[in-house]
Motif scaffolding. Structure first.
Motif, PDB file in Angstrom:
ATOM      1  N   MET A 173      14.306  17.502  11.960  1.00 36.82           N
ATOM      2  CA  MET A 173      15.576  18.176  11.998  1.00 36.82           C
ATOM      3  C   MET A 173      15.597  19.119  13.213  1.00 36.82           C
ATOM      4  N   PRO A 174      16.654  19.092  14.026  1.00 42.06           N
ATOM      5  CA  PRO A 174      16.692  19.946  15.213  1.00 42.06           C
ATOM      6  C   PRO A 174      16.871  21.422  14.836  1.00 42.06           C
ATOM      7  N   LYS A 175      16.380  22.279  15.720  1.00 42.84           N
ATOM      8  CA  LYS A 175      16.519  23.709  15.495  1.00 42.84           C
ATOM      9  C   LYS A 175      17.929  24.141  15.884  1.00 42.84           C
ATOM     10  N   ARG A 176      18.503  25.049  15.093  1.00 39.82           N
ATOM     11  CA  ARG A 176      19.845  25.532  15.380  1.00 39.82           C
ATOM     12  C   ARG A 176      19.822  26.515  16.544  1.00 39.82           C
ATOM     13  N   LEU A 177      20.865  26.480  17.356  1.00 39.26           N
ATOM     14  CA  LEU A 177      21.054  27.417  18.454  1.00 39.26           C
ATOM     15  C   LEU A 177      22.353  28.177  18.215  1.00 39.26           C
ATOM     16  N   LEU A 178      22.310  29.506  18.344  1.00 35.36           N
ATOM     17  CA  LEU A 178      23.494  30.331  18.171  1.00 35.36           C
ATOM     18  C   LEU A 178      23.629  31.270  19.358  1.00 35.36           C
ATOM     19  N   GLN A 179      24.865  31.596  19.712  1.00 33.10           N
ATOM     20  CA  GLN A 179      25.114  32.537  20.794  1.00 33.10           C
ATOM     21  C   GLN A 179      25.697  33.812  20.215  1.00 33.10           C
ATOM     22  N   VAL A 211      26.436  37.397  15.714  1.00 30.83           N
ATOM     23  CA  VAL A 211      27.000  36.086  16.009  1.00 30.83           C
ATOM     24  C   VAL A 211      28.354  35.998  15.321  1.00 30.83           C
ATOM     25  N   GLU A 212      29.382  35.672  16.106  1.00 29.13           N
ATOM     26  CA  GLU A 212      30.743  35.614  15.584  1.00 29.13           C
ATOM     27  C   GLU A 212      31.185  34.159  15.469  1.00 29.13           C
ATOM     28  N   ARG A 213      31.810  33.815  14.350  1.00 29.61           N
ATOM     29  CA  ARG A 213      32.339  32.466  14.197  1.00 29.61           C
ATOM     30  C   ARG A 213      33.820  32.565  13.880  1.00 29.61           C
ATOM     31  N   ARG A 214      34.567  31.558  14.317  1.00 29.28           N
ATOM     32  CA  ARG A 214      36.016  31.514  14.080  1.00 29.28           C
ATOM     33  C   ARG A 214      36.345  30.245  13.313  1.00 29.28           C
ATOM     34  N   PHE A 215      37.216  30.380  12.330  1.00 26.73           N
ATOM     35  CA  PHE A 215      37.630  29.219  11.546  1.00 26.73           C
ATOM     36  C   PHE A 215      39.051  29.430  11.047  1.00 26.73           C
ATOM     37  N   THR A 216      39.685  28.359  10.651  1.00 28.31           N
ATOM     38  CA  THR A 216      41.025  28.434  10.102  1.00 28.31           C
ATOM     39  C   THR A 216      40.944  28.658   8.598  1.00 28.31           C
ATOM     40  N   HIS A 217      41.662  29.653   8.116  1.00 26.43           N
ATOM     41  CA  HIS A 217      41.667  29.955   6.693  1.00 26.43           C
ATOM     42  C   HIS A 217      42.326  28.786   5.955  1.00 26.43           C
ATOM     43  N   PRO A 218      41.692  28.290   4.869  1.00 29.22           N
ATOM     44  CA  PRO A 218      42.222  27.097   4.203  1.00 29.22           C
ATOM     45  C   PRO A 218      43.611  27.268   3.577  1.00 29.22           C
ATOM     46  N   LEU A 219      43.924  28.465   3.113  1.00 27.40           N
ATOM     47  CA  LEU A 219      45.210  28.680   2.458  1.00 27.40           C
ATOM     48  C   LEU A 219      46.255  29.264   3.411  1.00 27.40           C
ATOM     49  N   LEU A 220      45.851  30.231   4.192  1.00 21.99           N
ATOM     50  CA  LEU A 220      46.792  30.919   5.070  1.00 21.99           C
ATOM     51  C   LEU A 220      47.014  30.212   6.402  1.00 21.99           C
ATOM     52  N   LYS A 221      46.136  29.274   6.742  1.00 19.65           N
ATOM     53  CA  LYS A 221      46.230  28.522   8.008  1.00 19.65           C
ATOM     54  C   LYS A 221      46.224  29.447   9.224  1.00 19.65           C
ATOM     55  N   LYS A 222      45.472  30.516   9.115  1.00 27.02           N
ATOM     56  CA  LYS A 222      45.394  31.496  10.188  1.00 27.02           C
ATOM     57  C   LYS A 222      43.949  31.554  10.681  1.00 27.02           C
ATOM     58  N   THR A 223      43.753  31.756  11.978  1.00 23.66           N
ATOM     59  CA  THR A 223      42.398  31.844  12.517  1.00 23.66           C
ATOM     60  C   THR A 223      41.772  33.174  12.106  1.00 23.66           C
ATOM     61  N   VAL A 224      40.572  33.077  11.526  1.00 21.89           N
ATOM     62  CA  VAL A 224      39.863  34.253  11.015  1.00 21.89           C
ATOM     63  C   VAL A 224      38.528  34.368  11.747  1.00 21.89           C
ATOM     64  N   ARG A 225      38.116  35.604  12.057  1.00 20.54           N
ATOM     65  CA  ARG A 225      36.834  35.835  12.698  1.00 20.54           C
ATOM     66  C   ARG A 225      35.879  36.478  11.700  1.00 20.54           C
ATOM     67  N   THR A 242      24.459  39.159  26.326  1.00 17.58           N
ATOM     68  CA  THR A 242      24.765  37.935  25.593  1.00 17.58           C
ATOM     69  C   THR A 242      23.526  37.052  25.598  1.00 17.58           C
ATOM     70  N   VAL A 243      23.091  36.611  24.409  1.00 23.27           N
ATOM     71  CA  VAL A 243      21.855  35.826  24.314  1.00 23.27           C
ATOM     72  C   VAL A 243      22.058  34.593  23.438  1.00 23.27           C
ATOM     73  N   TRP A 244      21.190  33.597  23.641  1.00 20.61           N
ATOM     74  CA  TRP A 244      21.099  32.425  22.788  1.00 20.61           C
ATOM     75  C   TRP A 244      19.851  32.597  21.930  1.00 20.61           C
ATOM     76  N   ILE A 245      19.978  32.384  20.618  1.00 22.24           N
ATOM     77  CA  ILE A 245      18.822  32.479  19.731  1.00 22.24           C
ATOM     78  C   ILE A 245      18.579  31.123  19.073  1.00 22.24           C
ATOM     79  N   GLU A 246      17.289  30.834  18.823  1.00 21.94           N
ATOM     80  CA  GLU A 246      16.903  29.550  18.250  1.00 21.94           C
ATOM     81  C   GLU A 246      16.127  29.792  16.963  1.00 21.94           C
ATOM     82  N   GLU A 247      16.385  28.969  15.983  1.00 24.95           N
ATOM     83  CA  GLU A 247      15.708  29.051  14.700  1.00 24.95           C
ATOM     84  C   GLU A 247      14.212  28.801  14.889  1.00 24.95           C
TER      85      GLU A 247
END
Length: 82
Positions: A1-7, A23-37, A56-61
């Protein structure tokens, strides 16, 4: 299994050979359909104490290095000071 990389951004470098990376991730809210951080903090190993707050750095598992550290800083870029 590959190691995860995050910025992310270093938010603390007070510990010896350890940095805390947000580490910040962005996704669309399933009900509100709005981008959430959402963000999460990771403790990462920094062997030479090279990275400072704001960089700003890249980290590896990796294998568990301590109670909280399961990540290693692979590469990054220094924050430009004006």
């Amino acid at each position: 299994m590959p190691k995860r990389l995050l910025q992310g951004v270093v938010v603390s470098d007070k510990q010896d050979k350890t940095v805390v990376v947000r580490v910040e991730r962005r996704f669309t809210h399933p009900l509100l359909k709005k981008t959430v951080r959402r963000s999460k903090k990771y403790h990462a190993h920094d062997e030479g104490n090279a990275w400072k707050e704001g960089d700003t750095v890249w980290i590896e598992e990796s294998r568990p290095l301590s109670k909280l550290k399961h990540w290693v800083v692979v590469q990054g870029e220094k924050r430009v000071e004006v």
